[in-house]
Every structure is written in C-alpha cells, then in structure tokens.
Design a protein around this motif. Structure first.
Motif, short mmCIF file in Angstrom:
data_model
loop_
_atom_site.label_atom_id
_atom_site.label_comp_id
_atom_site.label_asym_id
_atom_site.label_seq_id
_atom_site.Cartn_x
_atom_site.Cartn_y
_atom_site.Cartn_z
N GLN A 1 0.82 21.87 8.79
CA GLN A 1 0.23 20.54 8.62
C GLN A 1 -1.24 20.50 9.03
O GLN A 1 -1.88 19.45 8.90
CB GLN A 1 1.01 19.52 9.46
CG GLN A 1 2.47 19.39 9.08
CD GLN A 1 3.16 18.32 9.90
OE1 GLN A 1 2.87 17.13 9.79
NE2 GLN A 1 4.09 18.74 10.75
N GLN B 1 -0.08 16.93 18.41
CA GLN B 1 -0.60 16.75 17.05
C GLN B 1 -2.12 16.87 17.02
O GLN B 1 -2.69 17.24 16.00
CB GLN B 1 -0.21 15.37 16.52
CG GLN B 1 1.27 15.15 16.35
CD GLN B 1 1.57 13.77 15.80
OE1 GLN B 1 0.80 13.20 15.04
NE2 GLN B 1 2.69 13.21 16.19
N GLU C 1 1.21 14.02 22.62
CA GLU C 1 0.84 14.25 21.23
C GLU C 1 -0.67 14.36 21.04
O GLU C 1 -1.12 14.97 20.07
CB GLU C 1 1.37 13.10 20.35
CG GLU C 1 2.89 12.99 20.36
CD GLU C 1 3.40 11.90 19.44
OE1 GLU C 1 2.58 11.29 18.73
OE2 GLU C 1 4.62 11.66 19.44
N TYR C 2 -1.44 13.77 21.93
CA TYR C 2 -2.90 13.75 21.79
C TYR C 2 -3.51 14.17 23.12
O TYR C 2 -3.20 13.61 24.17
CB TYR C 2 -3.36 12.33 21.44
CG TYR C 2 -4.87 12.13 21.32
CD1 TYR C 2 -5.45 11.91 20.08
CD2 TYR C 2 -5.70 12.14 22.43
CE1 TYR C 2 -6.82 11.70 19.97
CE2 TYR C 2 -7.06 11.95 22.32
CZ TYR C 2 -7.62 11.73 21.09
OH TYR C 2 -8.98 11.53 20.98
N LEU D 1 -1.21 9.78 12.86
CA LEU D 1 -2.48 10.33 13.31
C LEU D 1 -3.56 10.14 12.27
O LEU D 1 -3.42 10.56 11.14
CB LEU D 1 -2.31 11.83 13.59
CG LEU D 1 -3.58 12.59 13.97
CD1 LEU D 1 -4.18 12.00 15.24
CD2 LEU D 1 -3.29 14.05 14.17
N ARG E 1 3.39 20.97 14.87
CA ARG E 1 3.07 19.59 14.51
C ARG E 1 1.57 19.32 14.53
O ARG E 1 1.13 18.22 14.21
CB ARG E 1 3.77 18.63 15.47
CG ARG E 1 5.29 18.82 15.53
CD ARG E 1 5.94 17.83 16.48
NE ARG E 1 7.26 18.30 16.89
CZ ARG E 1 8.06 17.65 17.73
NH1 ARG E 1 7.68 16.50 18.24
NH2 ARG E 1 9.23 18.15 18.07
N LEU E 2 0.79 20.32 14.91
CA LEU E 2 -0.66 20.12 15.01
C LEU E 2 -1.25 19.74 13.66
O LEU E 2 -0.97 20.36 12.64
CB LEU E 2 -1.35 21.38 15.50
CG LEU E 2 -1.65 21.53 16.99
CD1 LEU E 2 -2.45 22.80 17.22
CD2 LEU E 2 -2.39 20.34 17.57
N ILE E 3 -2.13 18.73 13.72
CA ILE E 3 -2.90 18.33 12.56
C ILE E 3 -4.39 18.58 12.81
O ILE E 3 -5.14 18.89 11.88
CB ILE E 3 -2.66 16.84 12.23
CG1 ILE E 3 -1.19 16.61 11.90
CG2 ILE E 3 -3.52 16.37 11.07
CD1 ILE E 3 -0.82 15.15 11.73
#
Length: 454
Positions: free
Chosen positions: A326, A280, A256-257, A4, A302-304
């Motif tokens: 993260q 994420q 994820e997005y 990412l 898992r999130l950024i």
C-alpha cells in the motif's frame, strides 16, 4: 479504521491532515431523535456562550482554512443554544457537552475567568484554527474535568502549557499542535517546562491522540509514552526533544501515526518489527536515527507513508519493501545507504512519491523501468548517488506513468537527453545537471507548458 490523508508536496508533511480524521468527531452532527423531544439548553450555559461570543472580534485573517466561516453568527438569545452551530447538548439533560468553534474567524484572548469554563459538563472542545491573540492557555481548563477531546491547535496560543492540563484524566485527544508564527523557520509559541510532558503523560493514560508538533520541549522523550497502550497518533514534530528515542514507542499496539521529524538532537534506531504493528504513517525525517534499515520493516504491511530522510541510516535498501504493497510515499534521501536498488521495489505499484537522492546507491538501471512500473508516480528523485541511468526506447510507452511533475536525475551518468519524457505533459521540475549529456536540446522541451524548473 482511520482514513489516512497525506501531503506529498512538502519535505515534512502537515500533521494536521491525518490528525483531522482522528478528531473528526469534534464536529457534531444532528443526532436528535424525532421520537424524543430533547431537553432545552440551560439558561446559565446559554448566557455563558453569549458572553463568550461578546469577548471576540470576527475577522477573516484569524483562520487559515479556506473553508472557515463564522459559526457564532447563529448564536442569539431568542433561540435554544442547543440549536446553535457548533453546540451539542445532551438530549436528556440539556447540558452543553460539545463545543466546536474551529475555523470560525475568531480573534481575541481567552482569560482564566472566561465564561467558557462555566460549561462544566463539556466533553469535547475544539477551538482550533482561530487567533487567540497569543494569550496563555488558562489553568482554568482543569475545571472542565469531563473533557475527553481538547483541540487548541493552530490558534495562536503562547507561553507555558499549564500543569493543570494533567488533571484532565478523561482525555482521549489532546491537540496543541501548530501554535507558531509562520516565519522561516517557524517560531514556536508554546512550551513545556522541562519534565512537565512526563508528568502530563503519566496522568493521561487513556490518550489516543497526542499532537504536540511545534511545542518547545527541550527535554528527552519521557519513557512513560511507551505505557500509552491506547495511543493511535503521536506527533512530536519540531519540538526540540533530544536523547535516545524510546524504542518501545514503535511497538505500541495501536499506534498508526508517528511523527518525530525535525528533531536533530534525537538519536535512535529502528527495532525488529512484527506483523501486528499497525503503523500507517511513519516519519523520522532529520531526527538522528542510525544503523541499518532492518529487513523486518517489510512487516509493516499497512504503511502508506514512510519518510526516513536525512538521518544516518546505512546498509542496503531492504528487498522486503515489496511487502508494503500500500506504500504511496517513500523517502530515504540524505542517508548513507549503499548497494543496488533492489528490483523488488518495482513491485510497489501504488508509489506516487519516491526520493532516494543523496545516498551511495549504485548500479545501472533503465529510466523507463521507473516510469513503467509506477503508474501513479508523480515525484521521482534519484540525484547524487552512484547510479548509471540508461535511456532506451521503451516498448511500453503507452503504459508509462503520465503524471510525473518532478524528476530529479542529477549526477546519474546519463549520456543523452531522455526522449522518454516527450509525452510527460505534467512535468514541472526537471533536473538533469551534472550528467554527460551532449548535443542540442530537443525542440519539444520548449513546448512543456507546465515546466518552470529546468
């Protein structure tokens, strides 16, 4: 695992940054084995590519990327087309199975009779970041029935997206994002007929990437999206979708997005998240979401990147945010959040961007806590809450975050100019308006070479 990349300088992130990593295999490496002599390119396909090349002009303004260059310069009749830049062939049959002429400074139209559609064995096609002169997407794309990857993003296509796209049942990646004129606001060039997105989604059941940012839809989000169990990337940024957001999209097992920002006709709320959700990147900015932020948001470990700005969220900031270790980007600005900022938030050591402004958050906090806890911090926005920031000489000055570029502390009941900023040499924007500061500006503020907003 998808890597990412994020843009933290704008209010709405550029979806193409993350997307480019999902579609990276549209750029074809040299996989020829030294032990097997590859089959030569078919003459008919070589001729089709040369005819395609002749239809276009080459001009630098046609591509936006600073890394653009003209791949088609290597195309000529004296060499095997399988050796040309951007062309990938099947080693056993010699058929062209991949064409990547993205960012190639191409200018011109693609018509339905283009020789491109003679490449019947194509599996991956990337035409992104060129200028196709506002031509419509030809229905002839349906002839390329083997396509698994189709990227037409940022290439000045316009008009209605043909229903025939739904016939490409093998598609894993469909990217039509960012076909707009860069006015203010941008003018979207592509559009779906009402309900057409639902028809497309029903047929493209294997999709992993669906990128439709800046495509006008003006319709509800089809519930069929919740059946795309392979979906990893979904961008509906600024598409004009409206109505209740299908909650099942949040729970897709591989997603994820997710970006549905800048759709003010939407409404919705966050579900109870469980720990297996792989998100994420999540942005719902200006998308009409409401209710409280659930404590289970802390299960999104898992999130950024998290942008929930300018919605109608209320209640407290969940203390469970500390579990998202993260997290690098946090924006909950412009909501109706209240209560104290949970001390657990100071455990998020990887935060580089935090925007809490424009809520009803309250309590007394020391500014030094933010600068000491977040060593990576570059943007901090706390303005227009009910906060009271106090300035104390810090015993941890040597350990302060030293990369602050933006600091918005308007209306934070500050009584003095923060001396703690003296050594923040990267500072570019500083807002201390609507406080209770008295006295003389410190002389060191005039020596801030990078400061352009005060």
């Amino acid at each position: 695992m998808i890597v990412l990349y994020m843009i933290v300088s704008g209010l709405i992130p550029n979806p193409s940054i993350f997307r480019s990593n999902l579609t990276a295999d549209l750029v074809f490496p040299d996989l020829h084995s030294p032990l097997i002599k590859p089959a030569p390119c078919h003459q008919a396909e070589s001729s089709a590519l040369l005819q395609l090349k002749k239809r276009f002009a080459i001009t630098k303004f046609a591509s936006q990327s600073s890394l653009s260059y003209t791949k088609t310069n290597s195309w000529n009749s004296s060499s095997d087309c399988c050796s040309w830049l951007g062309v990938k062939c099947d080693e056993q049959t010699g058929h062209v199975i991949g064409l990547d002429i993205s960012s190639s400074q191409i200018y011109g139209s693609i018509e339905s009779n283009s020789t491109l559609f003679q490449l019947s064995q194509l599996e991956k096609l990337n035409l992104s970041d060129n200028h196709f002169n506002y031509s419509h997407i030809p229905s002839s794309f349906a002839h390329l029935s083997r396509l698994t990857h189709l990227d037409l993003s940022g290439s000045k296509f316009s008009g209605e997206i043909p229903e025939e796209i739904s016939q490409l049942s093998n598609l894993l990646v469909l990217d039509l994002c960012c076909n707009y004129d860069a006015l203010s606001p941008p003018t979207n060039l592509l559009h779906f007929k009402q309900q057409n997105l639902g028809n497309v989604v029903q047929n493209l059941t294997n999709l992993q990437v669906l990128s439709l940012g800046y495509v006008n839809m003006s319709s509800p989000i089809p519930s069929a999206l919740t059946n795309l169990s392979s979906l990893e990337y979904l961008c509906l940024l600024s598409t004009g979708v409206y109505g209740e957001f299908p909650i099942g999209i949040f729970l897709l097992p591989n997603l994820e997005y997710l970006n549905v920002g800048a759709n003010q006709g939407l409404s919705g709320y966050l579900p109870e998240f469980h720990s297996s959700i792989p998100l994420q990147f999540l942005t719902l900015r200006s998308a009409g979401f409401r209710r409280n932020l659930p404590g289970s948001i802390g299960n999104l470990t898992r999130l950024i990147y998290l942008d929930l700005g300018y919605n109608q969220f209320k209640g407290n900031l969940p203390s469970s945010l500390l579990n998202i270790t993260q997290l690098s980007y946090l924006d909950v600005s412009g909501n109706k959040l209240h209560g104290k900022i949970p001390l657990s938030i100071f455990s998020l050591e990887n935060l580089s961007y935090m925007d809490l402004r424009g809520n009803h958050l309250s309590g007394q906090l020391e500014l030094g806590m933010f600068l000491w806890s977040f060593k990576m911090l570059s943007v901090l926005c706390l303005s227009y809450n009910n906060l009271s920031l106090i300035i104390k000489p810090s015993a941890f000055n040597a350990s302060l975050a030293m990369n602050i570029t933006t600091l918005f502390l308007a209306s934070c009941s500050m009584n003095e100019f923060p001396e703690i900023l003296k050594d923040q040499d990267q500072l570019e924007e500083l807002d201390l308006s609507n406080n209770k500061i008295k006295g003389t500006l410190p002389s060191w503020i005039y020596r801030k070479e990078n400061l352009w907003v005060l």
